[in-house]
Scaffold this active site. Structure first.
Site, PDB file in Angstrom:
ATOM      1  N   ASP A  71      36.256  79.227  11.629  1.00 14.85           N
ATOM      2  CA  ASP A  71      37.036  80.464  11.995  1.00 14.85           C
ATOM      3  C   ASP A  71      36.807  81.729  10.544  1.00 14.85           C
ATOM      4  O   ASP A  71      36.358  81.256   9.681  1.00 14.85           O
ATOM      5  CB  ASP A  71      38.426  80.567  12.346  1.00 14.85           C
ATOM      6  CG  ASP A  71      39.137  79.528  11.541  1.00 14.85           C
ATOM      7  OD1 ASP A  71      38.614  79.071  10.395  1.00 14.85           O
ATOM      8  OD2 ASP A  71      40.206  79.040  11.692  1.00 14.85           O
ATOM      9  N   ASN A 140      52.351  75.395  14.227  1.00 12.62           N
ATOM     10  CA  ASN A 140      52.514  75.771  15.616  1.00 12.62           C
ATOM     11  C   ASN A 140      51.476  74.923  16.410  1.00 12.62           C
ATOM     12  O   ASN A 140      51.339  75.269  17.739  1.00 12.62           O
ATOM     13  CB  ASN A 140      52.483  77.239  15.846  1.00 12.62           C
ATOM     14  CG  ASN A 140      51.241  78.001  15.333  1.00 12.62           C
ATOM     15  OD1 ASN A 140      50.171  77.259  15.136  1.00 12.62           O
ATOM     16  ND2 ASN A 140      50.986  79.212  15.646  1.00 12.62           N
ATOM     17  N   HIS A 142      48.152  75.243  16.247  1.00 11.53           N
ATOM     18  CA  HIS A 142      46.983  75.895  16.070  1.00 11.53           C
ATOM     19  C   HIS A 142      45.870  74.918  15.595  1.00 11.53           C
ATOM     20  O   HIS A 142      45.914  74.140  14.704  1.00 11.53           O
ATOM     21  CB  HIS A 142      46.732  77.278  15.413  1.00 11.53           C
ATOM     22  CG  HIS A 142      46.981  77.491  14.289  1.00 11.53           C
ATOM     23  ND1 HIS A 142      48.280  77.999  13.398  1.00 11.53           N
ATOM     24  CD2 HIS A 142      45.909  76.971  13.360  1.00 11.53           C
ATOM     25  CE1 HIS A 142      47.947  78.047  12.240  1.00 11.53           C
ATOM     26  NE2 HIS A 142      46.499  77.446  11.889  1.00 11.53           N
ATOM     27  N   GLU A 147      45.755  80.046  18.505  1.00 11.49           N
ATOM     28  CA  GLU A 147      47.295  80.011  18.528  1.00 11.49           C
ATOM     29  C   GLU A 147      47.625  79.724  20.038  1.00 11.49           C
ATOM     30  O   GLU A 147      47.267  79.542  20.875  1.00 11.49           O
ATOM     31  CB  GLU A 147      47.793  81.551  18.187  1.00 11.49           C
ATOM     32  CG  GLU A 147      47.244  82.077  16.854  1.00 11.49           C
ATOM     33  CD  GLU A 147      47.991  81.499  15.498  1.00 11.49           C
ATOM     34  OE1 GLU A 147      48.455  80.351  15.696  1.00 11.49           O
ATOM     35  OE2 GLU A 147      47.858  81.943  14.565  1.00 11.49           O
TER      36      GLU A 147
HETATM   37  C1  GLP Z   1      44.309  77.835   8.923  1.00  9.52           C
HETATM   38  C2  GLP Z   1      43.302  77.432   9.398  1.00  9.52           C
HETATM   39  C3  GLP Z   1      42.908  76.122  10.298  1.00  9.52           C
HETATM   40  C4  GLP Z   1      43.703  75.125   9.745  1.00  9.52           C
HETATM   41  C5  GLP Z   1      45.135  75.396   9.787  1.00  9.52           C
HETATM   42  C6  GLP Z   1      46.015  74.661   9.144  1.00  9.52           C
HETATM   43  O1  GLP Z   1      44.900  78.749   9.061  1.00  9.52           O
HETATM   44  N1  GLP Z   1      42.628  78.612  10.077  1.00  9.52           N
HETATM   45  O2  GLP Z   1      41.511  75.860  10.434  1.00  9.52           O
HETATM   46  O3  GLP Z   1      43.445  73.822  10.111  1.00  9.52           O
HETATM   47  O4  GLP Z   1      45.508  76.753   9.563  1.00  9.52           O
HETATM   48  O5  GLP Z   1      46.035  75.017   7.554  1.00  9.52           O
HETATM   49  P1  GLP Z   1      46.541  73.972   6.548  1.00  9.52           P
HETATM   50  O6  GLP Z   1      45.495  72.906   6.660  1.00  9.52           O
HETATM   51  O7  GLP Z   1      46.432  74.648   5.164  1.00  9.52           O
HETATM   52  O8  GLP Z   1      48.018  73.682   6.719  1.00  9.52           O
END
Ligand code: GLP
Length: 252
Positions: A71, A140, A142, A147
């Site tokens: 992304d 959440n 995702h 989302e």
């Molecule tokens: C981010 C990314 C995701 C990631 C997730 C968790 O915003 N878009 O690919 O897996 O949120 O983030 P983190 O690993 O920093 O908790």
């Protein structure tokens, strides 16, 4: 180590984020040893960092690997250090020794974002698909920037970021208002097309959502629950992130 294993999902629970990262790196190493020109899917965020750290230490040859990021934010200037293109460049391409240009990131600066999304899907198909997709999970539920509410068969597209996600990611920005509101993200259907999914999570703050994703109902309310639909999933967790799972057992 504690493990749950059945015919579709292997869950490995390790003592620390570093150990979970090493277990994840071993999965990547095995994939690349089997197929030196494998197509890898790379996640950003903090979750995969222990995996990338461990992978850097293994010295596995990734010089023939190609890859795709999950992304990208829409609205950051080109070269912004907070863009996922910049993070992929420093944490993956340079650090792990991939060739320059080997990892594609959705083109969130394109004038026509819908066309950029279609082109990204086509680029993944042209590469023969993703062999191993590394994933983190948001609080959440995702995955990538899918989302809650995202269709389980969704493809790469423009998405609005949930306020909770923007708040969580504000730590990378000077103020919460600077966090972009939109992104280009692979869809859940895109992610499920990969040959093997590798989810890494660590920390107590992920325990509730990890249990929902792996053991709750499969539902757009928790996009990561779609992993239960995939025939080949490996999950590496530290003990804190695994704390709400039920039915784990210690193998003999
Ligand atoms: C981010 C990314 C995701 C990631 C997730 C968790 O915003 N878009 O690919 O897996 O949120 O983030 P983190 O690993 O920093 O908790």
């Amino acid at each position: 180590m504690t493990a749950v294993k059945d015919n579709i999902m292997t869950v490995r629970i390790l003592d620390s984020p570093e150990a979970a990262g090493a277990a994840g790196a071993a999965v990547v190493r095995d994939c690349v040893q089997d197929k030196p020109d494998a197509v890898l899917g790379f996640a950003t965020g903090s979750s995969p960092l222990p995996l990338y750290n461990a992978l850097a230490e293994t010295g596995v040859d990734l010089s023939r690997v190609r890859g795709f990021a999950l992304d990208e934010y829409v609205g950051l200037p080109p070269g912004d250090p907070r863009s996922y293109a910049a993070v992929i460049q420093s944490e993956v391409v340079q650090r792990l020794g991939l060739p320059q240009g080997a990892v594609q990131v959705p083109d969130a600066a394109a004038a026509d974002l819908d066309a950029a999304a279609r082109d990204y899907e086509q680029a993944i198909r042209d590469a023969g698909g993703v062999d191993l997709q590394i994933l983190g999970i948001g609080h959440n539920g995702h995955v990538a920037f899918n989302e809650p509410g995202a269709a389980l068969d969704s493809r790469t597209r423009v998405e609005q970021l949930a306020e909770r996600t923007r708040r969580a990611n504000a730590r990378f920005f000077d103020s919460p208002d600077e966090v972009p509101t939109r992104c280009l993200t692979q869809g859940i259907g895109t992610i499920l097309d990969a040959g093997h999914l590798l989810l890494i999570a660590h920390g107590a703050d992920k325990a509730e959502i990890v249990a929902r994703a792996l053991q709750g109902p499969v539902s757009p309310d928790c996009p990561a629950s779609a992993l239960q639909l995939h025939p080949r999933v490996t999950v590496v967790l530290d003990r804190a992130a695994a704390a709400h799972l039920t039915g784990t057992r210690t193998p003999s």
